[in-house]
Every structure is written in C-alpha cells, then in structure tokens.
Design an enzyme around this catalytic site. Structure first.
Site, mmCIF file in Angstrom:
data_model
loop_
_atom_site.group_PDB
_atom_site.id
_atom_site.type_symbol
_atom_site.label_atom_id
_atom_site.label_comp_id
_atom_site.label_asym_id
_atom_site.label_seq_id
_atom_site.Cartn_x
_atom_site.Cartn_y
_atom_site.Cartn_z
ATOM 1 N N CYS A 77 0.812 -1.208 0.000
ATOM 2 C CA CYS A 77 0.000 0.000 0.000
ATOM 3 C C CYS A 77 0.853 1.269 0.000
ATOM 4 O O CYS A 77 2.055 1.238 0.225
ATOM 5 C CB CYS A 77 -0.923 -0.014 1.217
ATOM 6 S SG CYS A 77 -2.423 0.977 0.990
ATOM 7 N N ASP A 110 -5.957 -3.640 11.930
ATOM 8 C CA ASP A 110 -4.831 -2.725 11.931
ATOM 9 C C ASP A 110 -4.692 -2.100 13.311
ATOM 10 O O ASP A 110 -5.593 -2.209 14.159
ATOM 11 C CB ASP A 110 -5.073 -1.624 10.894
ATOM 12 C CG ASP A 110 -3.821 -0.847 10.499
ATOM 13 O OD1 ASP A 110 -2.732 -1.154 11.033
ATOM 14 O OD2 ASP A 110 -3.943 0.050 9.656
#
Length: 215
Positions: free
Chosen positions: A6, A122
């Site tokens: 990412c 996360d």
C-alpha cells in the site's frame, strides 16, 4: 498468504510490486496522509498495471466521491478505513475491504457480518486511522478471530508487517493476506529493493506453509 502493498505513489514502485507477485497495490486517497496521491496520478499508474488488483483507501469520504474516484482510477477494490457502517458500504460500487483498529472493543462477529469481501485488522490512533507501522495485540486478536473461523479466509493483517514478522503472522493468524507499507520505505519513499525482498519473504513463508501442510 497474499500481499497488499500500500501507499503507492510512483509507477516504478507499483510495477515492482506487480512483477514481484503482489496480489494488490494500494493508493491512499485520504488527504491527511503523507502517502496521499491525487486520483489523476493514481489513474496514470493504474493504466500501466495488468495483473495486480488496485485498491483505493478512503477515510470517512462521501460515498459518491469514493465511487467517482473508483471509476476515474479504475479501482478493483475500495478500502474503508474510517467509521463507515454497513449502509455506507452497500453504496460502494466496488468490492470492499473494511478496516478495523483492533482494541478490546473489537466485535469479531460484527466484523464478520459486515458487507465486505475482506476484513482488515490494523493498529491506529484517534488522529491516525492506520498506517502507523505499529503492531497491535496479535495473539489476543487471533483468539477473537478463532471464534469465527470462516473470517480467516477474508482476513488481512496490517500494522507492524515486515519481512521478519511474516512467519509469526502466518503462525498466529493463518490469514488470507497481509497489508504492508512503511517497512517497504527508505526515507519515506518506496524502495524497489525492499519491495522485492519482502515479496521473496512472502514466497518463503508460503512455501513453508505448503510443505508443512503436506507433511
């Protein structure tokens, strides 16, 4: 174990991720992120990619704006990294990754029921919803996920993901994949060498998993 790389901002980095075998590359469309990329720049990169799936990361953005950017860039998947609810997700025209900041308040059954193709766990803070590079309580989270075994086939792990943590993540979670950004960077920019090395490490972990399952 699949890999989502990412925070892409250059064609060279995104192409390196694709060539190294990443399943997804991600673009950050949250303006407060240091990894933010303008949709027009992401679209120019995405047009040059052929095998990897493109993911757009959004934080509490208007769904109409999300869909417009998804169409402009040609995104394959939309990642919701804010406080978006199920009704919001149903308005999104692309398959969804829904991110949760893991804490004691995490409701694994609610996450499993969320209308998303993938669920991402996360770390995060009130000011920074993700991308902290910090590891959360993996073993505690894995115990929660174990209560809903079917979630593992949709689970992505982020936060503190690096070459030297891949084997531990595989051992603890057996997830669908991992989401990585910061550990691929040198001086705040993606490193081609680090991308290649990380994907080599993913291949080693996957080979070990297959060999272990066969023995």
């Amino acid at each position: 174990m699949k890999a989502k790389l990412c925070g892409m901002k250059t064609l060279a980095a995104a192409r390196a991720a694709e060539e190294a075998g990443a399943t997804f590359v991600g673009f950050i469309f949250w303006p407060k992120s240091r990894r933010y990329i303008a949709p027009s720049d992401a679209a120019a990169i995405a047009r040059e990619l052929h095998r990897v799936q493109t993911v757009g990361v959004f934080v509490d953005e208007a769904p109409e704006r999300v869909n417009a950017i998804a169409r402009e860039v040609g995104l394959d998947v939309v990642q919701l990294h804010g406080h978006e609810d199920a009704a919001y997700a149903r308005q999104i025209e692309r398959p969804v990754i829904k991110a949760y900041r893991y804490s004691e308040a995490f409701d694994v059954r609610a996450a499993a029921a969320f209308p998303a193709k993938y669920i991402l766990l996360d770390s995060g803070t009130a000011k920074l919803p993700g991308g902290t590079g910090k590891q959360f309580a993996w073993r505690e989270a894995a115990q929660a996920v174990d209560a809903v075994p079917e979630l593992k086939s949709r689970l992505l792990i982020a936060g503190g993901v690096a070459e030297d943590s891949l084997a531990e993540i595989e051992h603890i979670f057996h997830p669908f994949g991992v989401d990585v950004s910061g550990s691929l960077e040198t001086d705040g920019e993606k490193s081609i060498t680090k991308i290649q090395s990380f994907m080599n490490a993913v291949a080693v972990v996957n080979k070990s998993h297959i060999e272990g399952a066969a023995s």
